[in-house]
Design an enzyme around this catalytic site. Structure first.
Site, PDB file in Angstrom:
ATOM      1  N   PRO A   1       0.813  -1.223   0.000  1.00 42.28           N
ATOM      2  CA  PRO A   1       0.000   0.000   0.000  1.00 42.28           C
ATOM      3  C   PRO A   1       0.848   1.275   0.000  1.00 42.28           C
ATOM      4  O   PRO A   1       1.764   1.419   0.802  1.00 42.28           O
ATOM      5  CB  PRO A   1      -0.802  -0.105   1.299  1.00 42.28           C
ATOM      6  CG  PRO A   1      -0.689  -1.529   1.730  1.00 42.28           C
ATOM      7  CD  PRO A   1       0.612  -2.020   1.206  1.00 42.28           C
ATOM      8  N   GLU A   2       0.534   2.175  -0.930  1.00 44.35           N
ATOM      9  CA  GLU A   2       1.150   3.500  -0.981  1.00 44.35           C
ATOM     10  C   GLU A   2       0.036   4.534  -0.820  1.00 44.35           C
ATOM     11  O   GLU A   2      -1.095   4.162  -0.504  1.00 44.35           O
ATOM     12  CB  GLU A   2       1.891   3.692  -2.313  1.00 44.35           C
ATOM     13  CG  GLU A   2       2.991   2.658  -2.542  1.00 44.35           C
ATOM     14  CD  GLU A   2       3.730   2.872  -3.866  1.00 44.35           C
ATOM     15  OE1 GLU A   2       3.814   4.007  -4.348  1.00 44.35           O
ATOM     16  OE2 GLU A   2       4.202   1.868  -4.436  1.00 44.35           O
TER      17      GLU A   2
ATOM     18  N   HIS B   1      -4.103 -14.596   9.892  1.00 43.50           N
ATOM     19  CA  HIS B   1      -3.508 -13.257   9.849  1.00 43.50           C
ATOM     20  C   HIS B   1      -4.471 -12.146  10.255  1.00 43.50           C
ATOM     21  O   HIS B   1      -4.162 -10.989  10.076  1.00 43.50           O
ATOM     22  CB  HIS B   1      -2.902 -12.938   8.486  1.00 43.50           C
ATOM     23  CG  HIS B   1      -2.012 -14.013   7.943  1.00 43.50           C
ATOM     24  ND1 HIS B   1      -0.938 -14.498   8.658  1.00 43.50           N
ATOM     25  CD2 HIS B   1      -2.043 -14.691   6.785  1.00 43.50           C
ATOM     26  CE1 HIS B   1      -0.349 -15.449   7.942  1.00 43.50           C
ATOM     27  NE2 HIS B   1      -0.999 -15.587   6.805  1.00 43.50           N
TER      28      HIS B   1
ATOM     29  N   ARG C   1       2.435 -10.489   6.480  1.00 35.42           N
ATOM     30  CA  ARG C   1       3.863 -10.382   6.773  1.00 35.42           C
ATOM     31  C   ARG C   1       4.180  -9.613   8.046  1.00 35.42           C
ATOM     32  O   ARG C   1       5.330  -9.531   8.458  1.00 35.42           O
ATOM     33  CB  ARG C   1       4.573  -9.779   5.563  1.00 35.42           C
ATOM     34  CG  ARG C   1       4.428 -10.702   4.347  1.00 35.42           C
ATOM     35  CD  ARG C   1       5.277 -10.284   3.198  1.00 35.42           C
ATOM     36  NE  ARG C   1       6.696 -10.348   3.510  1.00 35.42           N
ATOM     37  CZ  ARG C   1       7.655 -10.012   2.657  1.00 35.42           C
ATOM     38  NH1 ARG C   1       7.338  -9.599   1.449  1.00 35.42           N
ATOM     39  NH2 ARG C   1       8.922 -10.091   3.002  1.00 35.42           N
TER      40      ARG C   1
ATOM     41  N   ARG D   1      21.472  17.606  -4.118  1.00 27.61           N
ATOM     42  CA  ARG D   1      21.280  16.193  -3.801  1.00 27.61           C
ATOM     43  C   ARG D   1      21.948  15.330  -4.858  1.00 27.61           C
ATOM     44  O   ARG D   1      21.561  15.350  -6.011  1.00 27.61           O
ATOM     45  CB  ARG D   1      19.778  15.864  -3.751  1.00 27.61           C
ATOM     46  CG  ARG D   1      18.986  16.761  -2.833  1.00 27.61           C
ATOM     47  CD  ARG D   1      19.052  16.343  -1.416  1.00 27.61           C
ATOM     48  NE  ARG D   1      18.690  14.931  -1.272  1.00 27.61           N
ATOM     49  CZ  ARG D   1      18.878  14.238  -0.165  1.00 27.61           C
ATOM     50  NH1 ARG D   1      19.423  14.814   0.877  1.00 27.61           N
ATOM     51  NH2 ARG D   1      18.534  12.985  -0.115  1.00 27.61           N
TER      52      ARG D   1
END
Ligand code: ZN
Length: 270
Positions: free
Chosen positions: A2-3, A92, A111, A151
Site C-alpha cells: 500500500p502506498e 492473519h 507479513r 542532492r
C-alpha cells in the site's frame, strides 16, 4: 504494497462508516506487528468515539474523542476492512475492533510489517515524521526544486524518501517518473524548474487516477470494505520489463535502483 492511493482509498471508504461510531471492544490476537501492539491498546480504545479519519503519508489516522489518535500503517501486506457481524477468523486477522453497532473492523497482515498504536494527538507529527504530501497544495515545483538542490542521490531515491516526500513507494514513483518523462536514475540535482513542474503535475495526475480506480491490488491490498483496486491494469511501466512502451513501442527496461526494481522507457524518459 500500500502506498498513498491505497491508504487514501481505505480512508475514503472507511471514513463515512466509522466517523461518529463508538468502539465496543478490541481483541488483539497477535501482538507481534512492527513495534509490537501495546498491551493497553484495547483499554485505550474501548468505549471511545471515532470522530474523524484522515491520511498522512502512508499512515491512516483515526481521531478519538479523548484527544488521542489511532494510528495504522499497513506495512507491506496490511488490510483494514470493515464487515458486518462476526465473520469467521481468517489467518492473519491480528486485531479485531468491534463497534457498538455490531460491525467489526479487522486488521489482517500476512507479513506483519504493519503497525497499530494509540498515540496522543500532539505526537502525530513526531511519530510520522513525514515530508511533503504530494496531494497537498504545498507540493509545488518550487518546493520540489528546493528539495533537489545539492542532492547527489537519484530522483527516484528522493521521491521515495518519506522524510522529504510522504506517501510514495516503488509502484507510483516508477509511474510518475514515466509520466513526467524523467529517468529514475537521474541525479536529483540535475532537475530544472521545468522538470519539477512536469513531475508535480505527473504526480497529481497519476495519484488522482489511481485513487479513482481504488488503488493497485497487486497481491494483498483491499479497500476498507474488502474490495480490490484496479489501477494495476493502468500501469505504464511498473512490472512491464521487456514489454512495449504504451507510448512509443520500445521495450521497457528494468534494473534495481535504491534496492528496488525500477522500470522506464529509454526513449520516453530522459
Ligand atoms: Zn516510450
Amino acid at each position: 504494497m500500500p502506498e498513498l492511493p491505497e491508504v487514501e482509498t481505505v480512508v475514503r471508504t472507511l471514513g463515512p462508516e466509522l466517523a461518529g461510531r463508538r468502539i465496543a471492544d478490541v481483541v488483539v490476537r497477535e501482538a507481534r506487528l512492527r513495534g509490537g501492539v501495546a498491551p493497553d491498546l484495547p483499554d485505550r480504545l474501548r468505549g471511545r468515539l471515532v470522530t474523524a479519519i484522515a491520511r498522512r503519508g502512508k499512515y491512516l489516522l483515526a481521531t478519538l474523542d479523548d484527544h488521542r489518535v489511532l494510528l495504522v500503517h499497513l506495512g507491506m501486506t496490511g488490510r483494514l476492512t470493515l464487515s458486518s457481524g462476526s465473520p469467521p477468523w481468517e489467518r492473519h486477522d491480528h486485531v479485531v475492533v468491534r463497534l457498538e453497532d455490531g460491525r467489526v473492523l479487522v486488521y489482517n497482515d500476512a507479513r506483519r510489517f504493519g503497525r497499530i498504536a494509540v498515540i496522543e494527538a500532539t505526537a502525530v507529527e513526531a511519530e510520522t515524521g513525514l515530508g511533503l504530501d504530494p496531494l497537498a497544495a504545498a507540493f509545488t515545483a518550487e518546493a520540489l526544486l528546493a528539495l533537489t538542490r545539492g542532492r547527489r542521490t537519484s530522483i527516484k531515491a528522493l521521491l521515495m524518501d518519506q522524510r522529504r516526500i510522504a506517501g510514495l513507494g516503488n509502484i507510483y514513483v516508477n509511474e510518475i517518473l514515466f509520466r513526467a518523462g524523467i529517468r529514475p536514475a537521474r541525479r536529483a540535482r540535475t532537475l530544472r524548474r521545468a522538470d519539477c513542474d512536469r513531475l508535480v503535475r505527473a504526480a497529481r495526475a497519476v495519484l488522482a487516477d489511481a485513487i479513482r480506480r481504488g488503488g493497485s491490488s497487486i497481491s494483498d491490498y483491499r479497500d476498507g470494505l474488502g474490495r480490490r483496486g484496479w489501477f494495476q491494469l493502468r500501469h505504464r511501466v511498473y512490472d512491464r520489463a521487456g514489454e512495449p512502451c504504451r507510448r512509443c513501442g520500445d521495450p521497457i527496461r528494468s534494473r534495481p535502483i535504491v534496492g528496488r526494481s525500477s522500470f522506464w522507457c529509454p526513449r520516453c524518459q530522459r
